[in-house]
Design an enzyme around this catalytic site. Structure first.
Site, PDB file in Angstrom:
ATOM      1  NE  ARG A 124     -44.389  44.473 -10.980  1.00  0.00           N
ATOM      2  CZ  ARG A 124     -43.182  44.602 -10.452  1.00  0.00           C
ATOM      3  NH1 ARG A 124     -42.788  43.789  -9.487  1.00  0.00           N
ATOM      4  NH2 ARG A 124     -42.368  45.546 -10.863  1.00  0.00           N
ATOM      5  CG  ASN A 164     -47.733  40.237  -5.203  1.00  0.00           C
ATOM      6  OD1 ASN A 164     -47.422  39.096  -4.873  1.00  0.00           O
ATOM      7  ND2 ASN A 164     -48.333  40.509  -6.347  1.00  0.00           N
ATOM      8  NE  ARG A 201     -46.899  33.151  -4.306  1.00  0.00           N
ATOM      9  CZ  ARG A 201     -46.443  33.319  -5.545  1.00  0.00           C
ATOM     10  NH1 ARG A 201     -45.976  34.472  -5.923  1.00  0.00           N
ATOM     11  NH2 ARG A 201     -46.453  32.325  -6.395  1.00  0.00           N
ATOM     12  NE  ARG A 259     -46.117  32.906 -12.799  1.00  0.00           N
ATOM     13  CZ  ARG A 259     -46.690  34.064 -12.470  1.00  0.00           C
ATOM     14  NH1 ARG A 259     -47.610  34.582 -13.258  1.00  0.00           N
ATOM     15  NH2 ARG A 259     -46.377  34.684 -11.362  1.00  0.00           N
ATOM     16  CE1 TYR A 276     -38.040  37.648 -11.185  1.00  0.00           C
ATOM     17  CE2 TYR A 276     -40.002  36.695 -10.183  1.00  0.00           C
ATOM     18  CZ  TYR A 276     -38.984  37.621 -10.158  1.00  0.00           C
ATOM     19  OH  TYR A 276     -38.897  38.531  -9.134  1.00  0.00           O
TER      20      TYR A 276
END
Length: 325
Positions: free
Chosen positions: A192, A180, A283, A148, A151
């Site tokens: 997603r 998100n 998150r 990841r 990104y």
């Protein structure tokens, strides 16, 4: 730079044919601006902006921001970069270039024009956080060499460039860390969770959860996010960010799957797969700063937003079925 004759703002949106970018363009046009949409259509799609065909204040340019762009505008919104793991891991080198070279090119343009520039950063800069919820002061827990990283580290470097251009060249910057976000115009195969779950549920397929499903996320409806972006751009020049933009309501991935099954009336079951490498366990944004400096917070409930998104995907999948028939 003041343009002659025309008093309307001319606004550049990179990544404007993408999910968030296209909604932002709708709002900017609704405010009376002229908008130049720049996109290489790697993950963006003309479908997201086809309703603007014939709009005299809208212009589309197919261009990759990793190459310099020479235009005359009054404001820049830099959203160009693949944002879902499926897409940004497809070509990780190009993903890093989109964040880093794209930031350099757009900052160079803003410097030349003396105009304000917005950077769409991401909650991914926090990595797999050990602070919860995440505040803007938290430096993050990011693996710099994982799958990841293209990104995560690309966006972190872009933030560095924005603040160095601010310090060295006094460029008027605005940086938002976007959590998100979901809503109509999400790509049906972007990987997603919201789009995955809805598409699987509407197709009567089992819903795939990675890990135990206990990892948490917060979900912000796209209209609320766009409002936050616009409010940040209107703050005084001393306010640069980074500012968290997201919904502080926190759900486990399993709870989201159950909501989608209920809202779609699906008979889908739930199956579990191994958790991908470096997938964050938690998150959730602390949006205290956004509340204080912009009087902003999300207003669309998750159930309301999911209902709108389900309707969008029902129509999209029906159209795709007709085309393939």
């Amino acid at each position: 730079m003041t343009r002659l004759y025309d008093t309307r703002k001319r606004v550049l949106v990179t990544g404007g044919a993408g999910f968030i970018g296209s909604h932002l363009i709708d709002r900017l046009l609704g405010m009376g601006n002229e908008v130049l949409c720049v996109d290489n259509l790697f993950t963006g799609t003309k479908r997201n902006i086809e309703h603007l065909h014939g709009e005299p204040r809208f212009e589309f340019m197919r261009h990759d921001v990793t190459f310099p762009l020479y235009v005359e505008v009054d404001e820049i919104y830099n959203l160009a970069c693949p944002a879902s793991p499926v897409h940004y891991q497809h070509d990780p080198v190009q993903t890093t270039k989109a964040s880093v070279h794209g930031a350099i090119n757009m900052l160079g343009l803003a410097k030349r024009l003396g105009c304000k520039i917005f950077q769409a950063s991401t909650s991914e800069v926090y990595g797999d956080p050990v602070m919860h919820p995440q505040t803007e002061e938290y430096w993050g827990n990011v693996n710099p060499i994982g799958p990841r990283s293209c990104y995560d580290e690309g966006k972190r470097c872009a933030e560095t460039l924005f603040f160095d251009y601010r310090r060295e060249h006094e460029v008027n910057i605005k940086v938002a860390r976007i959590f998100n976000t979901y809503g109509p115009r999400m790509h049906h195969a972007d990987g997603r969770v919201v789009s995955n779950f809805i598409v699987q549920a509407l197709g009567g397929e089992d819903i795939t959860l990675f890990g135990t499903g206990d990892q948490t996320r917060s979900f912000c409806y796209v209209d609320d996010l766009v409002e936050g972006i616009l409010r940040l751009m209107e703050t005084e020049s001393t306010i640069t960010g980074p500012v968290n933009l997201g919904n502080p309501g926190e759900y486990t991935i399993r709870e989201l799957a159950e909501k989608v099954v209920r809202l779609t009336g699906s008979s889908s079951g739930i199956v579990y797969r191994d958790l991908p490498e470096d997938d964050p366990k938690q998150r959730c944004p602390d949006i205290t700063m956004a509340r204080e400096i912009m009087a902003w917070e999300p207003g669309v409930t998750v159930d309301e937003g999911l209902n709108r998104t389900v309707t969008y995907f029902q129509n999209l999948l029906s159209e795709m079925t007709l085309v393939s028939a």
